[in-house]
Enzyme design. Sequence first.
Site, short mmCIF file in Angstrom:
data_model
loop_
_atom_site.label_atom_id
_atom_site.label_comp_id
_atom_site.label_asym_id
_atom_site.label_seq_id
_atom_site.Cartn_x
_atom_site.Cartn_y
_atom_site.Cartn_z
N TYR A 1 30.33 -27.81 -19.91
CA TYR A 1 30.48 -29.27 -20.03
C TYR A 1 31.87 -29.61 -20.54
CZ TYR A 1 30.03 -29.20 -25.15
OH TYR A 1 30.24 -28.98 -26.49
N LYS B 1 33.20 -23.38 -23.12
CA LYS B 1 32.53 -24.64 -23.48
C LYS B 1 31.20 -24.70 -22.71
CE LYS B 1 33.65 -29.41 -24.68
NZ LYS B 1 33.37 -29.38 -26.11
N GLU C 1 35.42 -22.50 -37.00
CA GLU C 1 35.73 -23.88 -36.60
C GLU C 1 34.61 -24.79 -37.07
OE1 GLU C 1 35.91 -24.27 -32.31
OE2 GLU C 1 34.29 -22.83 -32.03
N LEU D 1 36.65 -22.35 -29.69
CA LEU D 1 37.02 -23.08 -28.47
C LEU D 1 38.49 -23.46 -28.54
CD1 LEU D 1 35.67 -24.46 -25.96
CD2 LEU D 1 35.69 -26.55 -27.32
N1 PLP Z 1 35.22 -26.60 -31.30
C1 PLP Z 1 34.00 -26.91 -30.84
C2 PLP Z 1 32.86 -25.98 -31.07
C3 PLP Z 1 33.79 -28.13 -30.16
O1 PLP Z 1 32.58 -28.44 -29.69
C4 PLP Z 1 34.89 -29.00 -29.99
C5 PLP Z 1 34.72 -30.28 -29.30
O2 PLP Z 1 33.66 -30.69 -28.94
C6 PLP Z 1 36.13 -28.64 -30.51
C7 PLP Z 1 36.27 -27.42 -31.15
C8 PLP Z 1 37.33 -29.53 -30.36
O3 PLP Z 1 37.76 -29.54 -29.04
P1 PLP Z 1 38.50 -30.81 -28.43
O4 PLP Z 1 39.66 -31.09 -29.32
O5 PLP Z 1 38.89 -30.37 -27.08
O6 PLP Z 1 37.48 -31.92 -28.42
#
Ligand code: PLP
Length: 280
Positions: A32, A148, A181, A205
């Site tokens: 997603y 993701k 994270e 991620l």
């Molecule tokens: N880490 C995780 C597990 C996430 O689900 C997300 C965003 O949903 C992020 C980091 C941050 O990613 P982004 O800056 O692309 O939203």
Amino acid sequence: MTTCYINGKYKPLSQSTVSITDRGYQFSDGVYEVIAVFKNEFVDFKLHLNRLFVSLKKMDIKINLNENQIESITKKIKKINQLEMGIVYIQITRGDQNPREHKYSNNLKPNIVIYSIFKNFEYLNKLAQKGVKTSLYPDVRWQRSDIKSISLLGNVLAANHAKKNKSHEAVLFDKRNMITEGNSSSIWIIKKNKCITHPLNFRILKGCTRHKLISILKKNKFKFEEKKFSIKSLLNADEAFMTSATNFIMPIIKVDKHTISNGKPGLNTLKFRSLFINAI
Ligand code: PLP
């Protein structure tokens, strides 16, 4: 009434359905993306589209649409739903497979769904002036958090632990007490005027907001390092913050009962937030 793109058609969200033999439903076998819309513009559109196709590749899911086609459907959904603030959600699962089997067939037709959700980012803007509380939670997710994928049970458990503790976000730590994270964000600390965040590997991620902030830091000659840091370093940080597509750059002022620094959003953090908002 929200309109949803589903496998080539535009339908009311309530009538957009997939089969119970969808592998996303049965195995979390899908990916997603969440793309923010702020002041009527997409935020980091290309970064999110690129990551979607990286996730598909890592999962060996092949779709018959290219990035340009996904981009125009996404733009069309924003337009039909008159979305000026919120997110566009894209989900692609490997497709229906009946009878159910772990091993996937190679001729499946992926289920592609794109729709939008209104979200009030003004509220998050106000929250950023105060900063947020977070809660620590063990990182119990699978070992490919770089993808993701819609397999989010570990993130769901963490987020609901945070909710029970009246926290905005859960901050995840590994078996060595190192921060990985957030439940849906990248986590950062600032110590001695240096920004630190977990290095890119299978454990986290590749956040699009993280990526964008790194370029802002480089441009502004702010010291920065991709390095693991411990729970202890988080608690003793000069500043701490989280980044994500919807939160942008959100100051962290508390981790459970522990107050970060003087309990106010860090000045650098707030500066990065306004640089980020200017950049989008
Ligand atoms: N880490 C995780 C597990 C996430 O689900 C997300 C965003 O949903 C992020 C980091 C941050 O990613 P982004 O800056 O692309 O939203």
